[in-house]
Design an enzyme around this catalytic site. Structure first.
Site, PDB file in Angstrom:
ATOM      1  CB  CYS A 114      -0.926   0.062   1.300  1.00  0.00           C
ATOM      2  SG  CYS A 114      -2.720  -1.492   0.706  1.00  0.00           S
ATOM      3  CG  HIS A 251      -3.409   3.254   1.740  1.00  0.00           C
ATOM      4  ND1 HIS A 251      -3.227   3.291   0.524  1.00  0.00           N
ATOM      5  CD2 HIS A 251      -3.417   2.962   2.623  1.00  0.00           C
ATOM      6  CE1 HIS A 251      -4.031   1.742   0.587  1.00  0.00           C
ATOM      7  NE2 HIS A 251      -3.911   1.530   1.610  1.00  0.00           N
ATOM      8  CG  ASN A 281      -5.984  -0.561   1.461  1.00  0.00           C
ATOM      9  OD1 ASN A 281      -5.981  -0.349  -0.154  1.00  0.00           O
ATOM     10  ND2 ASN A 281      -6.240  -1.216   1.891  1.00  0.00           N
TER      11      ASN A 281
HETATM   12  N1  ACO Z   1     -18.364  -8.207   8.482  1.00  0.00           N
HETATM   13  C1  ACO Z   1     -19.204  -8.766   9.887  1.00  0.00           C
HETATM   14  N2  ACO Z   1     -18.596  -8.905  10.994  1.00  0.00           N
HETATM   15  C2  ACO Z   1     -17.266  -9.014  10.630  1.00  0.00           C
HETATM   16  C3  ACO Z   1     -16.125  -8.753   9.457  1.00  0.00           C
HETATM   17  C4  ACO Z   1     -17.308  -8.719   8.378  1.00  0.00           C
HETATM   18  N3  ACO Z   1     -17.529  -8.159   6.978  1.00  0.00           N
HETATM   19  N4  ACO Z   1     -15.505  -8.944   9.969  1.00  0.00           N
HETATM   20  C5  ACO Z   1     -15.009  -9.480  11.280  1.00  0.00           C
HETATM   21  N5  ACO Z   1     -16.199  -9.212  11.984  1.00  0.00           N
HETATM   22  C6  ACO Z   1     -16.493  -9.202  12.932  1.00  0.00           C
HETATM   23  C7  ACO Z   1     -15.338 -10.071  13.658  1.00  0.00           C
HETATM   24  O1  ACO Z   1     -15.310 -11.650  13.839  1.00  0.00           O
HETATM   25  C8  ACO Z   1     -14.801 -10.067  15.086  1.00  0.00           C
HETATM   26  O2  ACO Z   1     -16.385 -10.540  15.442  1.00  0.00           O
HETATM   27  P1  ACO Z   1     -16.498 -11.105  17.079  1.00  0.00           P
HETATM   28  O3  ACO Z   1     -15.832 -10.543  18.289  1.00  0.00           O
HETATM   29  O4  ACO Z   1     -17.316 -12.322  17.079  1.00  0.00           O
HETATM   30  O5  ACO Z   1     -14.495 -12.010  17.592  1.00  0.00           O
HETATM   31  C9  ACO Z   1     -15.655  -8.321  14.723  1.00  0.00           C
HETATM   32  O6  ACO Z   1     -16.552  -8.885  13.761  1.00  0.00           O
HETATM   33  C10 ACO Z   1     -14.877  -7.452  15.232  1.00  0.00           C
HETATM   34  O7  ACO Z   1     -13.806  -7.592  14.733  1.00  0.00           O
HETATM   35  P2  ACO Z   1     -12.593  -6.743  14.635  1.00  0.00           P
HETATM   36  O8  ACO Z   1     -11.685  -7.780  13.877  1.00  0.00           O
HETATM   37  O9  ACO Z   1     -12.094  -6.843  15.753  1.00  0.00           O
HETATM   38  O10 ACO Z   1     -13.164  -5.169  13.970  1.00  0.00           O
HETATM   39  P3  ACO Z   1     -12.511  -3.524  13.539  1.00  0.00           P
HETATM   40  O11 ACO Z   1     -13.514  -2.609  14.579  1.00  0.00           O
HETATM   41  O12 ACO Z   1     -11.055  -4.297  13.899  1.00  0.00           O
HETATM   42  O13 ACO Z   1     -12.949  -3.571  12.154  1.00  0.00           O
HETATM   43  C11 ACO Z   1     -10.834  -3.831  10.628  1.00  0.00           C
HETATM   44  C12 ACO Z   1     -11.830  -4.524  11.207  1.00  0.00           C
HETATM   45  C13 ACO Z   1     -11.998  -3.254   9.327  1.00  0.00           C
HETATM   46  C14 ACO Z   1     -10.617  -4.586   9.352  1.00  0.00           C
HETATM   47  C15 ACO Z   1      -9.956  -2.799  10.952  1.00  0.00           C
HETATM   48  O14 ACO Z   1      -8.801  -3.680  11.899  1.00  0.00           O
HETATM   49  C16 ACO Z   1      -8.916  -2.019  10.339  1.00  0.00           C
HETATM   50  O15 ACO Z   1     -10.022  -1.527   9.250  1.00  0.00           O
HETATM   51  N6  ACO Z   1      -7.962  -2.545   9.771  1.00  0.00           N
HETATM   52  C17 ACO Z   1      -6.850  -1.577   9.500  1.00  0.00           C
HETATM   53  C18 ACO Z   1      -7.235  -2.708   8.223  1.00  0.00           C
HETATM   54  C19 ACO Z   1      -6.524  -2.611   7.051  1.00  0.00           C
HETATM   55  O16 ACO Z   1      -7.128  -1.287   6.813  1.00  0.00           O
HETATM   56  N7  ACO Z   1      -6.158  -2.935   5.906  1.00  0.00           N
HETATM   57  C20 ACO Z   1      -4.945  -2.446   4.588  1.00  0.00           C
HETATM   58  C21 ACO Z   1      -3.913  -2.789   4.533  1.00  0.00           C
HETATM   59  S1  ACO Z   1      -2.923  -2.025   5.010  1.00  0.00           S
HETATM   60  C22 ACO Z   1      -3.204  -0.688   5.317  1.00  0.00           C
HETATM   61  O17 ACO Z   1      -3.674  -0.786   3.781  1.00  0.00           O
HETATM   62  C23 ACO Z   1      -3.213   0.658   6.503  1.00  0.00           C
END
Ligand code: ACO
Length: 324
Positions: A114, A251, A281
């Site tokens: 990224c 980004h 993304n």
């Molecule tokens: N739909 C419904 N529920 C979901 C989904 C989905 N698509 N994905 C995860 N969940 C659930 C999980 O299983 C979890 O359930 P549980 O509590 O029963 O175990 C719950 O939602 C919470 O999951 P978390 O992973 O803690 O959710 P969070 O609030 O952290 O959001 C996310 C997840 C959106 C991925 C966030 O962590 C994030 O944006 N991280 C950065 C990742 C990123 O942007 N990566 C891209 C590459 S790096 C970069 O570009 C910077």
């Protein structure tokens, strides 16, 4: 007189197919509400089966050349950032070079996931400032849809396909009091975080393409901290404060990451260019796609201070500061 790189043309390309959150909810256990609340994403573009990363890149590159008012024959070099090349080799940049009808110069890929576009921009800027190139096409192009596990709801909802390109050209000015062009670049990586975000395949490990794997919350934490810290570094290097920034082009990973970074820096939210809601993304393509949108709609004007910043797998992170 100081030789610097200025952006003289911008282009973007998005595949035609729009995939909404509702459509994804038919494939995996998710909902429009969850995706919008946690990421700000409403929809993403997905490349057609016969559309490759080089096809996306070529369309963006052609538009950038037209907007710069130059021909492919005027280009000395293509630097293409991608983590989803057409093939393991040759570089996707050489595919674009051939498709543009270029037979001179150099073309190569840069891989920093990224952060790829920031790395590519820094490489191109160095070639220009050293006098080894006058005109460089810098492209970010990705087809992340090809490396997603479409059964993994924690990752498949976050990404999209697309490409953005800029023409970077040498510029010399007598009046260097208010210089135009790229004023500084800041690159970082820390390979200890490999397991937080990686693809579980590759020619030398599994001989398969593999799928993207991610520890979302861990990446989130590092993203806000690293992006805020590299932005701070860029401001210190240029002796400016957040109030001097006209446009932040980050980004586009997650709206919450963008809001968190802006809040940490006390940057007005209206100064942040946002496309994540429509593009999701797009990895290395996300910054040039957002930048080119803000240029095309007239938000970015000559002499504006524009700061681009990114963070991605590796981890890698970085920023570039431009006076437009
Ligand atoms: N739909 C419904 N529920 C979901 C989904 C989905 N698509 N994905 C995860 N969940 C659930 C999980 O299983 C979890 O359930 P549980 O509590 O029963 O175990 C719950 O939602 C919470 O999951 P978390 O992973 O803690 O959710 P969070 O609030 O952290 O959001 C996310 C997840 C959106 C991925 C966030 O962590 C994030 O944006 N991280 C950065 C990742 C990123 O942007 N990566 C891209 C590459 S790096 C970069 O570009 C910077």
């Amino acid at each position: 007189m100081t030789r610097r790189s200025i952006v003289t043309g911008c282009g973007r390309y998005l595949p035609k197919r729009i995939v909404t959150n509702e459509e994804l909810a038919e494939r995996v256990d998710t909902s429009d509400e969850w995706i919008q609340q946690r990421t700000g994403i409403r929809e993403r573009r997905i490349a057609a089966d016969d559309e490759k990363t080089s096809d996306l890149a070529l369309n963006a590159a052609k538009e950038a050349l037209i907007s710069a008012g130059i021909n492919a024959a005027d280009v000395d070099m293509i630097v293409l950032a991608t983590a989803t090349p057409d093939e393991t080799f040759p570089a996707t940049a050489t595919r674009v070079q051939a498709a543009l009808g270029m037979t001179k110069g150099a073309a190569f890929d840069v891989q920093a996931v990224c952060t790829g576009f920031i790395y590519a921009l820094n490489v191109a800027d160095n070639f220009i400032r050293l006098g080894q190139a006058d005109t460089v096409l810098v492209i970010g192009a990705e087809t992340f849809s090809r490396i997603l596990d479409w059964e993994d709801r924690t990752t498949c909802v976050l990404f999209g396909d697309g490409a953005g390109a800029i023409v970077l050209q040498a510029h010399e000015e007598n009046d260097d009091l208010v210089p135009r062009g790229i004023l500084s670049n800041h690159l970082h990586s820390d390979g200890r975080h490999h397991d937080c975000l990686y693809v579980d395949g590759g020619p030398s490990s599994t001989q398969t393409v593999g799928h993207l794997r991610m520890q979302g919350p861990e990446v989130f934490k590092h993203a806000v901290n690293n992006m805020a810290s590299v932005l701070g570094e860029a401001m210190v290097a240029n002796n400016i404060t957040a109030s001097d920034i006209d446009w932040l082009v980050p980004h586009q990973a997650n709206k919450r990451i963008l809001d968190g970074t802006a809040r940490k820096l006390k940057l007005a939210p209206e100064k942040v260019v946002i496309t994540v809601d429509r593009h999701a993304n797009t990895s290395a393509a996300s910054i040039p796609l957002a930048l080119c949108e803000a240029v095309a709609d007239g938000r970015v004007k000559e002499r504006d201070i524009v700061v681009m910043e990114a963070m991605g797998g590796g981890f890698t992170w970085g920023a570039s500061l431009i006076r437009w």
